[in-house]
Scaffold this motif. Structure first.
Motif, PDB file in Angstrom:
ATOM      1  N   THR A 180       0.832   3.017   0.894  1.00 61.55           N
ATOM      2  CA  THR A 180       1.170   1.840   0.099  1.00 61.55           C
ATOM      3  C   THR A 180       0.380   0.653   0.627  1.00 61.55           C
ATOM      4  O   THR A 180      -0.325   0.755   1.644  1.00 61.55           O
ATOM      5  CB  THR A 180       2.679   1.533   0.171  1.00 61.55           C
ATOM      6  OG1 THR A 180       3.020   1.164   1.524  1.00 61.55           O
ATOM      7  CG2 THR A 180       3.505   2.734  -0.238  1.00 61.55           C
ATOM      8  N   ALA A 181       0.512  -0.472  -0.052  1.00 58.35           N
ATOM      9  CA  ALA A 181      -0.181  -1.677   0.403  1.00 58.35           C
ATOM     10  C   ALA A 181       0.351  -2.146   1.753  1.00 58.35           C
ATOM     11  O   ALA A 181      -0.358  -2.798   2.523  1.00 58.35           O
ATOM     12  CB  ALA A 181      -0.031  -2.782  -0.643  1.00 58.35           C
ATOM     13  N   GLN A 182       1.606  -1.818   2.051  1.00 56.70           N
ATOM     14  CA  GLN A 182       2.208  -2.215   3.328  1.00 56.70           C
ATOM     15  C   GLN A 182       1.974  -1.188   4.432  1.00 56.70           C
ATOM     16  O   GLN A 182       2.345  -1.424   5.573  1.00 56.70           O
ATOM     17  CB  GLN A 182       3.720  -2.432   3.157  1.00 56.70           C
ATOM     18  CG  GLN A 182       4.095  -3.659   2.335  1.00 56.70           C
ATOM     19  CD  GLN A 182       3.852  -3.453   0.855  1.00 56.70           C
ATOM     20  OE1 GLN A 182       3.871  -2.321   0.372  1.00 56.70           O
ATOM     21  NE2 GLN A 182       3.619  -4.542   0.128  1.00 56.70           N
ATOM     22  N   GLY A 183       1.392  -0.048   4.097  1.00 49.90           N
ATOM     23  CA  GLY A 183       1.146   0.988   5.095  1.00 49.90           C
ATOM     24  C   GLY A 183       1.666   2.339   4.634  1.00 49.90           C
ATOM     25  O   GLY A 183       1.943   2.553   3.448  1.00 49.90           O
TER      26      GLY A 183
END
Length: 235
Positions: free
Chosen positions: A105-108
């Protein structure tokens, strides 16, 4: 020759001897209990001293220990269907032997936990492997999805496309589900009427037609007998 007899001296000697014997007997009788008492008293005193030191030390440590602030846990974030679809779009959920997957994801990296039943998926995969070995009646595409009817959870996804090995036939809308009524009807017959795969059924006419006259319950010389299992597979 003159002999002397001193009775008083002998009596005093006997009295002294008896007194010494009584003292000796008294000390011998109480020596071991006294030693045991001393040992117990010493052990208790030593234990109390150690306990006092530990208690004092722990209090000092509690007073001097730095206060560490606990991290504040963030509440779970609810995701929309679009966000979930975006997260799992690259996760291979078909024919899998596990139910937990990593996803980017964009957060990891996140961990996706599903309701997939590994044993049930293995059973479906074994069935698919058998179908691939058939020389006659082998499907070029097949998809099997098992869903919990009460909760809506997807329990298993299995299938294959012989022309496209990387495709997931379980999530592609290539063909309309024209035969879905067969699954619903067969499931209702087994659930409501206690039908089994070997329950006999009767029909007139062709297997692949459905005219009004075929819906009448008529048995004659043209009537065909078939089991529910075969009717489901051949219709």
């Amino acid at each position: 020759m003159t002999s002397f007899s001193n009775h008083n001296s002998w009596r005093r000697q006997q009295a002294s001897f008896l007194l010494a014997q009584r003292k000796k007997s008294f000390f011998q009788k109480w020596r071991k209990p006294f030693l045991v008492f001393c040992l117990i008293a010493g052990a208790v005193a030593g234990a109390w001293a150690v306990f006092t030191v530990l208690l004092t030390g722990s209090n000092d440590m509690e007073q001097t220990a730095p206060q560490i602030s606990k991290p504040t846990l963030k509440p779970p974030v609810s995701l929309t269907r679009a966000q979930v679809r975006e997260i799992i779009q690259d996760v291979d959920l078909v024919n899998t032997g596990r139910n937990v997957f990593p996803a980017k994801t964009a957060q990891g990296i996140v961990q996706v936990v599903t309701y997939l039943d590994v044993n049930l998926t293995g059973f479906l995969n074994a069935t698919l492997d058998h179908l691939k070995t058939l020389t006659r009646g082998k499907p070029t595409q097949i998809a099997m999805v098992v869903m919990d009817g009460h909760q809506g959870h997807i329990l298993a996804m299995a299938g294959f496309d012989l022309e496209d090995k990387e495709a997931n036939p379980c999530t592609r809308a290539v063909y309309p589900a024209a035969s879905i009524f067969k699954i619903v009807t067969a499931a209702a017959a087994m659930d409501e009427l206690n039908f089994s795969p070997k329950t006999p059924l009767y029909f007139n006419g062709n297997k692949y037609t459905l005219y009004k006259r075929q819906l009448t319950d008529v048995k004659n010389k043209y009537t065909v007998k078939v089991s529910l299992e075969d009717a489901f597979a051949q219709s």
